[in-house]
Motif scaffolding. Sequence first.
Motif, mmCIF file in Angstrom:
data_model
loop_
_atom_site.group_PDB
_atom_site.id
_atom_site.type_symbol
_atom_site.label_atom_id
_atom_site.label_comp_id
_atom_site.label_asym_id
_atom_site.label_seq_id
_atom_site.Cartn_x
_atom_site.Cartn_y
_atom_site.Cartn_z
ATOM 1 N N PHE A 69 9.786 4.118 3.452
ATOM 2 C CA PHE A 69 11.222 5.247 3.147
ATOM 3 C C PHE A 69 10.904 5.813 3.823
ATOM 4 O O PHE A 69 12.701 5.877 4.110
ATOM 5 N N GLU A 70 10.339 6.159 5.454
ATOM 6 C CA GLU A 70 10.548 6.706 5.931
ATOM 7 C C GLU A 70 12.012 5.877 7.241
ATOM 8 O O GLU A 70 12.220 6.627 8.138
ATOM 9 N N PHE A 124 0.646 6.215 -7.375
ATOM 10 C CA PHE A 124 1.580 6.130 -6.494
ATOM 11 C C PHE A 124 2.660 5.625 -7.218
ATOM 12 O O PHE A 124 3.507 7.001 -6.931
ATOM 13 N N SER A 135 0.572 -1.327 -0.497
ATOM 14 C CA SER A 135 -0.158 0.397 -0.316
ATOM 15 C C SER A 135 0.996 1.083 -0.360
ATOM 16 O O SER A 135 2.137 0.689 0.502
ATOM 17 N N ALA A 136 0.652 2.221 0.129
ATOM 18 C CA ALA A 136 1.415 3.419 -0.478
ATOM 19 C C ALA A 136 1.286 4.527 0.945
ATOM 20 O O ALA A 136 2.452 4.454 0.580
ATOM 21 N N GLU A 137 0.702 3.777 2.154
ATOM 22 C CA GLU A 137 0.614 3.783 3.056
ATOM 23 C C GLU A 137 1.786 3.164 3.518
ATOM 24 O O GLU A 137 3.255 3.948 4.578
ATOM 25 N N GLN A 151 3.955 8.784 -9.306
ATOM 26 C CA GLN A 151 4.531 9.556 -8.050
ATOM 27 C C GLN A 151 6.214 9.309 -7.553
ATOM 28 O O GLN A 151 6.405 10.035 -7.407
ATOM 29 N N THR A 152 5.996 8.367 -7.284
ATOM 30 C CA THR A 152 7.777 7.887 -6.590
ATOM 31 C C THR A 152 7.987 6.935 -7.186
ATOM 32 O O THR A 152 8.515 5.868 -7.488
ATOM 33 N N ALA A 211 4.063 1.922 2.029
ATOM 34 C CA ALA A 211 5.706 2.782 1.205
ATOM 35 C C ALA A 211 5.759 3.531 1.866
ATOM 36 O O ALA A 211 7.009 3.757 2.146
ATOM 37 N N ARG A 212 5.224 4.452 2.445
ATOM 38 C CA ARG A 212 6.126 5.929 2.972
ATOM 39 C C ARG A 212 6.385 5.533 4.018
ATOM 40 O O ARG A 212 7.161 6.003 4.696
ATOM 41 N N SER A 213 5.891 4.546 5.348
ATOM 42 C CA SER A 213 6.543 4.245 6.646
ATOM 43 C C SER A 213 8.146 3.608 6.076
ATOM 44 O O SER A 213 9.109 3.715 6.735
ATOM 45 N N LEU A 233 9.835 4.255 -5.877
ATOM 46 C CA LEU A 233 9.403 2.617 -5.954
ATOM 47 C C LEU A 233 9.519 2.314 -7.546
ATOM 48 O O LEU A 233 8.928 2.525 -8.257
#
Length: 273
Positions: free
Chosen positions: A56-57, A78, A48-50, A81-82, A52-54, A85
């Motif tokens: 990366f963080e 996502f 999920s995009a969520e 735009q990324t 994926a963000r975690s 990924l």
Amino acid sequence: MRILFLGDIVGRTGREAVIARLPELRRALGIELAVVNAENASHGYGLSAEIARSLFEAGADVLTLGNHAWDRKDIIPFIAQTPRLIRPLNYPPGTPGQGAVMVPLPDGRKALVVQAMGRLFMDPLDCPFRGIAEVMNSHRLGGSVQAIFVDFHAEATSEKMAFAHFLDGQVSCVVGTHTHCPSADAQILPNGTGFQSDAGMCGDYDSVIGMGKAEAMARFWRKTPGEKLQPAEGASTVCGVFLETDDATGLAKRIAPVRLGGRLAETLPTAGG
């Protein structure tokens, strides 16, 4: 260049283990580029995009996918735009996303991260050999780019080995993903490319490739589909590969497996060699 690659994250416990361990692995090993295969990170199916963000963080520089790339529909906008990924390069033309990304390091060096997917016992995609040959035509290891790392997502060990030998001397490293079992064949090939057949998974190894044992066993024993397989929820082992390259040539100087926590015997290379 010091590169860390972590194999397929499976489910909640796998991603929680990676998020917890990745910062300390980066510090302990002096990692300059961290790549993580996350195609099973969302409940064992897709990304999920969520989530994926975690990741990366937590310190992942690049996330790779695989045959479960499109299991979560929110990943489609996502991934467009990324750039960091990526999905296998040999999906047909017009598929969202890209199969490679160039990552500039703070000191000016550049690393190319590429993913391809095998075809033996897998979905019938375009030829990964031909596809990556086209990528290599645009990038020269040790020249325009200081390191090239390849995640080859494939079922058959034979295809992974053939792919690595095909690229020997042209890329820094080829590491296999998809089978979720870490192989014991980490090596530097004759022309200088690092290789390991499979990095293993970041997940619970008291399982059947990361999924609950009872449901998986029933499928083999009863030959009935039953309920959808769910990720095992026990303590996870973080599995991957550590690579050190020569900046002048881009070839591998050192390759070693990484296993941390959970049920498997731990192994962690030292930062100094």
